[in-house]
Design an enzyme around this catalytic site. Structure first.
Site, PDB file in Angstrom:
ATOM      1  N   CYS A  72       0.825  -1.162   0.177  1.00 14.38           N
ATOM      2  CA  CYS A  72       0.029  -0.139   0.097  1.00 14.38           C
ATOM      3  C   CYS A  72       0.644   1.193   0.029  1.00 14.38           C
ATOM      4  CB  CYS A  72      -0.896   0.070   1.343  1.00 14.38           C
ATOM      5  SG  CYS A  72      -1.794   0.930   1.289  1.00 14.38           S
ATOM      6  N   CYS A  75       0.845   3.671   3.440  1.00 16.09           N
ATOM      7  CA  CYS A  75       0.883   3.301   5.071  1.00 16.09           C
ATOM      8  C   CYS A  75       1.957   3.805   5.310  1.00 16.09           C
ATOM      9  CB  CYS A  75       0.774   1.491   4.657  1.00 16.09           C
ATOM     10  SG  CYS A  75      -0.311   1.052   4.835  1.00 16.09           S
ATOM     11  N   HIS A 133      -4.054   1.078   8.214  1.00 14.10           N
ATOM     12  CA  HIS A 133      -4.524   0.743   6.794  1.00 14.10           C
ATOM     13  C   HIS A 133      -5.943  -0.306   6.514  1.00 14.10           C
ATOM     14  CE1 HIS A 133      -3.802  -1.038   2.941  1.00 14.10           C
ATOM     15  NE2 HIS A 133      -4.769  -1.939   2.854  1.00 14.10           N
ATOM     16  N   ASN A 173     -13.995   9.124  -1.476  1.00 14.88           N
ATOM     17  CA  ASN A 173     -14.606   7.687  -2.598  1.00 14.88           C
ATOM     18  C   ASN A 173     -14.132   6.547  -1.076  1.00 14.88           C
ATOM     19  OD1 ASN A 173     -15.068   9.331  -4.861  1.00 14.88           O
ATOM     20  ND2 ASN A 173     -14.096   9.427  -5.095  1.00 14.88           N
ATOM     21  N   HIS A 184      -7.038   2.322   1.974  1.00 20.18           N
ATOM     22  CA  HIS A 184      -6.243   2.419   3.123  1.00 20.18           C
ATOM     23  C   HIS A 184      -7.300   3.956   3.037  1.00 20.18           C
ATOM     24  CE1 HIS A 184      -2.798   3.737   5.154  1.00 20.18           C
ATOM     25  NE2 HIS A 184      -3.478   4.598   5.367  1.00 20.18           N
ATOM     26  N   HIS A 186      -8.537   7.359   3.252  1.00 16.57           N
ATOM     27  CA  HIS A 186      -8.161   8.751   2.482  1.00 16.57           C
ATOM     28  C   HIS A 186      -9.328   9.088   1.667  1.00 16.57           C
ATOM     29  CE1 HIS A 186      -7.770   6.050  -1.185  1.00 16.57           C
ATOM     30  NE2 HIS A 186      -7.970   7.355  -1.761  1.00 16.57           N
ATOM     31  N   GLN A 188      -9.390  13.106  -1.208  1.00 17.06           N
ATOM     32  CA  GLN A 188      -8.477  14.248  -2.186  1.00 17.06           C
ATOM     33  C   GLN A 188      -9.158  15.658  -1.698  1.00 17.06           C
ATOM     34  OE1 GLN A 188      -7.878  12.515  -5.831  1.00 17.06           O
ATOM     35  NE2 GLN A 188      -9.351  10.621  -5.434  1.00 17.06           N
TER      36      GLN A 188
END
Length: 365
Positions: A72, A75, A133, A173, A184, A186, A188
């Site tokens: 990933c 991470c 994660h 999303n 993971h 997250h 934007q």
């Protein structure tokens, strides 16, 4: 706002560490052999048939796609050789996207009668909510969720002041059903060089409403939802979460501050705390909606923010949360009516969705 710790990635991109109280970021040198960045990685093309800009970003074809957990890129990478975050650990980080839709500084070109194109100027950033994660935003402790809000607020302030940026959009999303390619937790952050079509349409409706009625469209909608009460999901002294009267998605919840502000920067400290709490409350309800039969609800989260200028003065900060899941076993696909004509057809009533979310209970009681 607490200033983040700034570091640089191997190809020159910015990396910002936001830390909880008592934590000190410890970035290491990024030693990956990354290729030199192309300043013109994407292109803007103007669609004269709709009056809208289209972003052409062919570089994104090469972005990381569903890597195994041990590879990933979000991470921690304590050796500086493996991930986008060269550090032994972190709380919240923001960095420039390696495969951006928009990059660089500059405004839009004048429009002519023929085909109009321009470099895809703007900014695309990735925000990692946690180093865990397997976690999710809904599972963050209140102080950690508030740190994410602080990071959103910091980036909003900086990007709104950047040359050529017309709109700052923070979003998440969540779930493979939505199209997520990195598991993971997250989100934007986009700095667009133009107002997006939905924002422009909303502001046009708000201007027309003010000319007719002399008040703010969004404040009026919020007042009407509160007065009706049937679609309210959660309400505090500072914020209200509700399923909108004309919801387009099978699950759709809007979160409004009870005070008119344009963006996160204008919220005071109590409101920032209150926003983190009600956001966690709604996401917790989403996670329980179809549990334990299936996993957490896939969703999109969109923070609608506006600059405090004449062209956007009617814009009221709010969050729109949406899911394509219309039952425990069925998804809502955007077929011809929605995708080709932007004419949404809802499979459920907003009132029934609001009642179900109320019945699930939340952190606010």
């Amino acid at each position: 706002m607490t200033a983040p710790t700034l570091a640089k990635l191997a190809d020159g991109r910015d990396l910002l560490f936001f830390a909880l109280a008592g934590h000190r970021p410890a970035p290491v040198a990024d030693r990956r052999p990354l290729p030199k960045r192309d300043p013109d990685q994407s292109q803007l093309r103007f669609d004269r048939s709709t009056g809208q800009w289209v972003i052409v970003a062919a570089l994104r074809q090469d972005r990381t796609y569903k890597p195994p957990p041990d590879q990933c890129p979000l991470c921690p990478g304590p050796t500086g050789l493996t991930t986008e975050i060269p550090a032994p650990d972190y709380d919240v980080v923001v960095f420039e996207n390696r495969f951006p839709s928009l990059s660089g500084i500059g405004g839009l070109p004048p429009l002519g009668d023929g085909f109009t194109s321009a470099p895809g100027r703007g900014r695309c950033e990735v925000i990692c909510f946690s180093s865990d994660h397997t976690g999710s935003f809904a599972e963050l402790a209140p102080a950690h969720a508030r740190l994410v809000v602080d990071a959103w607020r910091h980036r909003t302030a900086e990007l709104m002041a950047a040359p050529g940026v017309e709109q700052v959009f923070c979003f998440e999303n969540r779930g493979e059903e939505i199209g997520v390619t990195l598991a993971h937790p997250h989100g934007q952050i986009y700095g667009y060089p133009y107002l997006t079509p939905r924002t422009a349409a909303m502001l046009q409706q708000a201007r027309e409403h003010r000319m007719r009625n002399g008040d703010n469209l969004f404040a009026d909608l919020l007042a009407r939802e509160v007065a009706d009460g049937g679609r309210i999901v959660a309400r505090t002294e500072l914020f209200t979460a509700f399923v909108p009267f004309a919801a387009r998605w099978p699950v759709e919840v809007h979160i409004y501050p009870n005070r008119f502000v344009h963006n996160l920067v204008e919220l005071d400290e109590d409101e920032l705390d209150g926003f983190a709490r009600i956001y966690l409350d709604v996401l917790g309800r989403f996670d329980r909606m179809y549990a334990p039969a299936i996993g957490p609800l896939p969703y999109m989260s969109a923070l609608h923010q506006f600059a405090d200028i004449d062209a956007q003065a009617d814009g009221y900060f709010h969050v729109e949360l949406m899911s394509i899941r219309r039952s425990a076993t069925k998804l809502k696909y955007l077929a011809a009516s929605e995708s080709a004509m932007d004419a949404f057809i809802s499979d459920v009533t907003p009132e029934s969705v609001a009642q179900r979310l109320r019945d699930l209970g939340g952190q606010l009681g």
